[in-house]
Design an enzyme around this catalytic site. Structure first.
Site, mmCIF file in Angstrom:
data_model
loop_
_atom_site.group_PDB
_atom_site.id
_atom_site.type_symbol
_atom_site.label_atom_id
_atom_site.label_comp_id
_atom_site.label_asym_id
_atom_site.label_seq_id
_atom_site.Cartn_x
_atom_site.Cartn_y
_atom_site.Cartn_z
ATOM 1 N N GLY A 239 47.491 44.627 31.629
ATOM 2 C CA GLY A 239 46.489 43.561 31.649
ATOM 3 C C GLY A 239 46.286 42.839 32.952
ATOM 4 N N PRO A 274 51.002 48.890 32.986
ATOM 5 C CG PRO A 274 51.706 49.265 35.188
ATOM 6 C CD PRO A 274 52.212 49.212 33.771
ATOM 7 N NE ARG A 318 35.504 48.309 33.958
ATOM 8 C CZ ARG A 318 35.363 47.137 34.525
ATOM 9 N NH1 ARG A 318 34.704 47.027 35.649
ATOM 10 N NH2 ARG A 318 35.896 46.060 33.987
ATOM 11 C CE1 TYR A 322 34.027 46.620 27.969
ATOM 12 C CE2 TYR A 322 34.130 47.756 30.066
ATOM 13 C CZ TYR A 322 34.468 47.681 28.731
ATOM 14 O OH TYR A 322 35.257 48.647 28.182
ATOM 15 C CB CYS A 348 15.594 57.605 29.169
ATOM 16 S SG CYS A 348 15.362 59.157 30.015
ATOM 17 C CD GLU A 349 20.239 53.583 26.656
ATOM 18 O OE1 GLU A 349 20.520 52.387 26.577
ATOM 19 O OE2 GLU A 349 20.786 54.467 26.000
ATOM 20 C CE1 TYR A 377 41.059 51.262 30.563
ATOM 21 C CE2 TYR A 377 41.170 49.700 32.372
ATOM 22 C CZ TYR A 377 41.734 50.286 31.254
ATOM 23 O OH TYR A 377 42.978 49.893 30.844
#
Ligand code: LLP
Length: 434
Positions: A239, A274, A318, A322, A348-349, A377
């Site tokens: 974290g 980690p 990401r 987010y 296409c977005e 990630y």
């Protein structure tokens, strides 16, 4: 800290110009610095030197075999969350005795795979899961080493999607109910209680939530020890956050000092999980500008530009998922003129963006850009959306670089797919479908 630096007007990864990598491997491509990975691991591991500990790299952050191998060569274990991760961790040299298995939904075949390989411990997230592990271990005539993942109800002050230590989150067993489940587990012949586990969230940039959680976990460990339970491992999860933009997360040494002092005087081995802090700033996503366009003048003044690049939300989810910030850095000399722009992909977005409303140089078609801090990630969350092959991954060490995962080819997109038999011979089966 990382090894992506401009030298003579050209962005390098260690001793290699990123332009050379783009020419050799194409774009989009993830590029990882071996020196950064090793240095991050060393700093993190040494921060805990004063106490028995095992660093279990959380491979969900980046599961490339060469990345995992970099850490296992330095003595790392691995934190896994699926049978697929067990296989990849073992293939990358992780000793089973340093593998911890986390996650809320372990399936029977996954528990079997982990037991067959003799992992260090299961971090168990519910009473039902505990019962399943007990039953599977019984059938296999084994004893399953377990810790309960407790939910300390601490606010990690991070993005809601990656916060896990609050009562309202799906994770763990509430710390106040844990004793009851530990007592049940201790009576089972096929379960061996070895530890306590806790993970409160990801990208934490303050130390206080870690300290609060550790204090609560310590109280639980003391209670369990008083009840005669042989707790010898405390796993405090992962974290620790990194700098994407202007965040100032604690240094691993500060984090380690806080955690170590929370458990001082107990004879336990600490397990750390980690992920991001080891790999996040060790990787970039290399992409090329395909087209540029200027949109109508915005309110106020100036025009908004779009730089349409060959990487997209399928490569790096990401920002779309987010709203995360990733710095965008030119690989060659950037044009002096600046503009406000979005860096967007070909998908296409409208949610397909890598950067939004940034003041950036007025890039031109063909320019190479580095999307920074994409090592965690990034590739591991990439997909084939819009039937886009997943990007190549490249690792640099000094003046060498190697492709450590090939770019997918068109044929990989339909791997395992079959045309339904009733569609194959056109016309022949008409009417028989219902
Ligand atoms: N241990 C457990 C049980 C976890 O669930 C996680 C991350 C970690 C360790 C590693 O956390 P780290 O040190 O990397 O913060 N996709 C999101 C992050 C999801 C984190 C999931 N769990 C993102 O891109 O920000």
């Amino acid at each position: 800290m990382h090894h992506f630096e401009a030298k003579r007007g050209e962005l390098h990864c260690e001793g290699v110009p990123l332009r050379r990598i783009a020419e050799a491997a194409g774009t989009p491509a993830y590029v990882y610095s071996h020196a950064t990975l090793s240095q991050h691991y060393r700093v993190f591991d040494e921060a805990f030197a004063g106490i028995p500990h095992i660093v279990c790299y959380s491979m969900k952050a980046n599961s490339n075999g060469s990345v995992i191998r970099t850490f296992t060569n330095m003595g790392s274990g691995v934190d896994i969350v699926s049978a697929g991760e067990v296989c990849r961790a073992l293939a990358a040299g992780a000793p089973p005795s340093k593998i911890v298995y986390s996650g809320v939904g372990k399936q029977v075949f996954e528990i079997e795979e982990a037991l067959r390989n003799g992992i260090l411990m299961f971090n168990v997230e519910s009473r039902e899961e505990l019962e399943t592990i007990d039953a599977v271990a019984g059938r296999m005539r084994k004893r399953a080493p377990i810790a309960l993942r407790v939910n300390p109800d601490v606010d990690p002050k991070t993005h809601p999607y990656i916060s896990t230590g609050l009562k309202k989150n799906k994770f763990g067993i509430h710390i106040d109910q844990a004793i009851r489940d530990y007592e049940w587990a201790a009576r089972r012949r096929n379960i061996e209680v070895v530890g306590v586990d806790c993970h409160i969230g990801s990208q934490l940039t303050e130390i206080s939530p870690f300290v609060d959680a550790a204090a609560r976990v310590r109280l639980l460990v003391e209670k369990l020890l008083r009840k005669g339970m042989p707790i010898r491992i405390v796993d405090i999860g992962g974290g620790l956050g990194i700098t994407y933009n202007d965040e100032l997360p604690p240094h691993p040494k500060q984090y380690a000092d806080a955690v170590v002092s929370a458990f001082s005087g107990l004879s336990v081995t600490l397990v750390l999980e980690p992920g991001r802090v080891l790999v996040g700033n060790a990787g970039i996503l290399l992409t090329r500008v395909l087209y540029t366009k200027g949109a109508a003048a915005l309110k106020g003044n100036g025009k908004k530009h779009f730089f349409i690049v060959d990487a997209a939300m399928n490569d790096l989810a990401r920002p779309s998922l987010y709203g995360s910030y990733h710095a965008v850095v030119p690989v060659g000399r950037a044009p002096g003129k600046r503009t406000v722009a979005d860096v967007v992909g070909p998908i296409c977005e409208s949610g397909d963006f890598l950067a939004k409303d940034r003041r950036l140089p007025l890039y031109r078609s063909g320019d190479l850009l580095a999307i920074m801090s994409a090592g965690a990630y990034g590739f591991s969350m990439s997909s084939n959306y819009n039937s886009r092959p997943r990007a190549a991954e490249v690792m640099v060490s000094g003046t060498r670089f190697e492709v450590v995962r090939e770019r997918e080819a068109a044929k990989d997109l339909s791997k395992g797919e079959r045309t339904a038999s009733f569609l194959a011979g056109r016309g022949k089966t008409r009417g028989r479908i219902l």
